[in-house]
Design an enzyme around this catalytic site. Structure first.
Site, mmCIF file in Angstrom:
data_model
loop_
_atom_site.group_PDB
_atom_site.id
_atom_site.type_symbol
_atom_site.label_atom_id
_atom_site.label_comp_id
_atom_site.label_asym_id
_atom_site.label_seq_id
_atom_site.Cartn_x
_atom_site.Cartn_y
_atom_site.Cartn_z
ATOM 1 N N ASP A 82 -10.419 37.658 30.562
ATOM 2 C CA ASP A 82 -9.670 36.506 30.064
ATOM 3 C C ASP A 82 -10.630 35.318 29.982
ATOM 4 O O ASP A 82 -11.251 34.937 30.984
ATOM 5 C CB ASP A 82 -8.547 36.118 31.042
ATOM 6 C CG ASP A 82 -7.363 37.072 31.001
ATOM 7 O OD1 ASP A 82 -7.281 37.918 30.092
ATOM 8 O OD2 ASP A 82 -6.501 36.952 31.899
ATOM 9 N N HIS A 86 -7.780 31.357 26.539
ATOM 10 C CA HIS A 86 -6.567 32.188 26.611
ATOM 11 C C HIS A 86 -5.375 31.366 27.092
ATOM 12 O O HIS A 86 -4.238 31.654 26.744
ATOM 13 C CB HIS A 86 -6.835 33.361 27.563
ATOM 14 C CG HIS A 86 -5.678 34.268 27.796
ATOM 15 N ND1 HIS A 86 -4.837 34.697 26.786
ATOM 16 C CD2 HIS A 86 -5.214 34.859 28.938
ATOM 17 C CE1 HIS A 86 -3.916 35.507 27.294
ATOM 18 N NE2 HIS A 86 -4.111 35.604 28.587
HETATM 19 MN MN MN Z 1 -5.698 39.071 29.640
#
Ligand code: MN
Length: 268
Positions: A82, A86
């Site tokens: 991530d 994000h």
């Molecule tokens: Mn993710």
């Protein structure tokens, strides 16, 4: 075999240590396939597609000497990273292609909460849990990745067991909001790796803020990695992790190959 290592060149020493068995690599990556479990958001939220592979030729009239395929996938699938963008808290931050490689390699600390998760699948790790660990095993080193074992990788072959949905929600372990902020503010920490489908607990929509690991970590230019396996093969201190996400321009995350380098022989 006990070959000596050329320590004059660190890069050569690394290669020789791998060749000679003084160092070994542990693959922490879950294989990608159409069976790879993905996060399932409730309506009205939009979900990403599952992974699929679609062969365009298989040594046949479509390509007599070769086999190749299109892959179709969401960014956030299997073992993946991530990136700050994000989350809304990191929207001005880096996309996955902009993360410096130096942040993606570093010492790993491995904390084991599998007993707590076996008793309580909704177990939330607190900063006091981590402080107690550091008291016993030593403080986090600089540029480290905090890897959290919960035993969840043993469910990885079974989507239902992995997502563990009942009573209207997913029941998987994670972190308290307090711990998420505390980790995000630890300057030694580059990222956090977990065995579950996401860096937040299954019930994290109900925390304040919602999904606090995403909110705090990504908002502090720290990174998350999910769906790790083989963490039980790592020592608590002393492994080096290498996280290698695909550098998708504008990507909010990417499937990643994740390795650990550990001393050869008996790591415990
Ligand atoms: Mn993710």
């Amino acid at each position: 075999m006990n070959r000596s290592v050329n320590t004059a060149s660190p890069a050569t020493a690394l290669a020789e240590s791998l060749a000679g068995g003084q160092l070994r690599m542990v693959d922490l990556t879950t294989q990608l396939s159409s069976n790879t479990p993905t996060l399932e958001l409730p309506a009205p939220f939009a979900n990403l597609i599952d992974f699929s592979i679609d062969y365009q030729s298989e040594y046949d009239e479509r390509g007599p000497y070769w086999k190749h395929a299109n892959i179709h996938t969401g960014e956030h699938i299997g073992t993946h990273l991530d990136a700050p963008v994000h989350w809304i808290s990191g929207r001005e931050g880096k996309d996955v292609s902009q993360i410096e490689p130096e942040r993606l390699i570093g010492p790993a600390v491995v904390l084991d909460f599998s007993e707590q998760a076996a008793t309580d699948p909704d177990y939330l790790i607190t900063s006091a849990d981590i402080e107690a660990w550091e008291e016993v095993y030593g403080a986090f080193p600089d540029n480290c990745w905090v890897l959290v074992r919960t035993g969840w990788d043993s469910r990885g072959h079974d989507r239902e067991a992995f997502l563990n949905k009942y009573d209207g929600g997913s029941h998987t372990p994670g972190f308290t909001a307090e711990c998420a902020l505390w980790l995000a503010e630890r300057t030694e920490v580059s990222g956090v790796g977990v065995e579950t489908v996401g860096i937040d607990a299954g019930g994290a929509a109900g925390l304040e803020p919602a999904f606090p690991m995403h909110y705090h970590l990504l908002g502090h230019d720290k990174y998350g990695v999910t769906s790790l396996k083989n963490l039980q093969q790592l020592p608590r201190h002393g492994a080096v992790i290498v996280v290698a996400p695909l550098p998708i321009a504008g990507g909010t995350g990417a499937p990643s190959r994740v390795y650990a380098l550990v001393d050869g022989g008996d790591v415990r």
